[in-house]
Write a protein that holds these residues in place. Structure first.
Motif, PDB file in Angstrom:
ATOM      1  N   GLU A 100       2.848  -6.571   3.386  1.00 13.19           N
ATOM      2  CA  GLU A 100       3.444  -5.444   2.665  1.00 13.19           C
ATOM      3  C   GLU A 100       2.357  -4.561   2.050  1.00 13.19           C
ATOM      4  N   THR A 101       1.314  -5.185   1.535  1.00 15.16           N
ATOM      5  CA  THR A 101       0.195  -4.417   0.996  1.00 15.16           C
ATOM      6  C   THR A 101      -0.461  -3.589   2.092  1.00 15.16           C
ATOM      7  N   ALA A 102      -0.629  -4.202   3.266  1.00 14.11           N
ATOM      8  CA  ALA A 102      -1.223  -3.497   4.396  1.00 14.11           C
ATOM      9  C   ALA A 102      -0.351  -2.313   4.826  1.00 14.11           C
ATOM     10  N   ALA A 103       0.962  -2.489   4.832  1.00 16.76           N
ATOM     11  CA  ALA A 103       1.864  -1.397   5.215  1.00 16.76           C
ATOM     12  C   ALA A 103       1.651  -0.178   4.336  1.00 16.76           C
ATOM     13  N   ASP A 104       1.406  -0.398   3.049  1.00 20.02           N
ATOM     14  CA  ASP A 104       1.157   0.710   2.129  1.00 20.02           C
ATOM     15  C   ASP A 104      -0.247   1.277   2.294  1.00 20.02           C
ATOM     16  N   GLU A 105      -1.246   0.387   2.358  1.00 21.55           N
ATOM     17  CA  GLU A 105      -2.632   0.839   2.416  1.00 21.55           C
ATOM     18  C   GLU A 105      -2.956   1.550   3.728  1.00 21.55           C
ATOM     19  N   PHE A 106      -2.411   1.074   4.821  1.00 26.11           N
ATOM     20  CA  PHE A 106      -2.714   1.657   6.132  1.00 26.11           C
ATOM     21  C   PHE A 106      -2.153   3.065   6.291  1.00 26.11           C
ATOM     22  N   THR A 107      -1.217   3.449   5.435  1.00 21.21           N
ATOM     23  CA  THR A 107      -0.539   4.744   5.603  1.00 21.21           C
ATOM     24  C   THR A 107      -0.773   5.694   4.443  1.00 21.21           C
ATOM     25  N   ARG A 108      -1.695   5.392   3.568  1.00 23.88           N
ATOM     26  CA  ARG A 108      -1.971   6.301   2.443  1.00 23.88           C
ATOM     27  C   ARG A 108      -2.560   7.608   2.967  1.00 23.88           C
ATOM     28  N   PRO A 109      -2.063   8.761   2.485  1.00 22.79           N
ATOM     29  CA  PRO A 109      -2.530  10.046   3.020  1.00 22.79           C
ATOM     30  C   PRO A 109      -3.926  10.442   2.564  1.00 22.79           C
ATOM     31  N   GLU A 110      -4.454   9.804   1.516  1.00 24.53           N
ATOM     32  CA  GLU A 110      -5.747  10.230   0.980  1.00 24.53           C
ATOM     33  C   GLU A 110      -6.941   9.684   1.748  1.00 24.53           C
TER      34      GLU A 110
END
Length: 212
Positions: A100-110
């Motif tokens: 779940e952490t990877a799902a968020d980190e892999f898609t951060r726009p910054e």
């Protein structure tokens, strides 16, 4: 006389008046976005705002700069995998939180999408084999850490004693690395979290080892 912040002086030559940390951060982003071999020295020099001579003098050339950039990239996570595995009371909870952490980190726009360790050194010419070996080593370390957490779950009775810890670790590392590719292809965090839910349904329960 005290040196100004961000200035680096070497020997008796002229001081290099640039922010070394900021320059390195720009190199991380470029390598992360394009990969090792697709990133040229001229592109690195331009992105970092320094001359090629300064790049060599400060960072030792492209491969050494890449190795330093990888170390900086890994430091971004602050040992996230080890922390998650230590904090979560169950192996299942640890794997779910990691994905779940990877799902968020892999898609951060910054920052560039996906994972630098998964994407930046997978396809290299023979001359760049040391870089390929470096990145494979990091991925193998992830597998070993995940396998160790699964084995601890077996010892705690969470998983059957005959669970194939290596195979289960391989499965979830494959999910993790696949999520990185999907993110690079434009997958949303919601779609990756849905994939996490599907992957967690494959988690074996007590007395139900991973099928061969």
């Amino acid at each position: 006389m005290k040196k100004a912040a961000g200035q680096v002086q070497r020997g008796r030559g002229r001081p290099r008046c640039f922010d070394q940390e900021a320059a390195l951060e720009r190199a991380v982003l470029l390598f992360w976005d394009r990969g090792y071999e697709a990133t040229s020295l001229d592109e690195l020099s331009a992105a970092m705002g320094i001359s090629l001579s300064s790049l060599y003098a400060t960072f030792g050339g492209k491969e050494q700069l890449f190795r330093t950039a990888v170390d900086r990239y890994l430091a971004r996570g602050g040992g996230a995998m080890d922390r998650i595995f230590a904090e979560e009371p169950t192996a299942r909870g640890a794997v779910r939180r990691l994905l779940e952490t990877a799902a968020d980190e892999f898609t951060r726009p910054e920052h560039p999408s996906g994972c630098m360790i998964a994407l930046a050194g997978t396809q290299c010419s023979p001359d760049a084999r040391p870089v390929q070996d470096l990145m494979r080593g990091h991925r193998e370390a992830w597998h070993a850490s995940l396998q160790a957490r699964i084995q601890r779950g077996m010892e705690d009775g969470e998983l059957a004693s005959d669970t194939d810890a290596a195979a289960l670790a391989t499965f979830y590392v494959t999910v993790l690395l696949g999520m990185s590719v999907q993110a690079r292809d434009g997958a949303s965090p919601e779609s990756l979290r849905a994939a996490v839910e599907a992957a967690m349904r494959a988690w074996p329960g007590p007395g139900a080892p991973l099928a061969p």
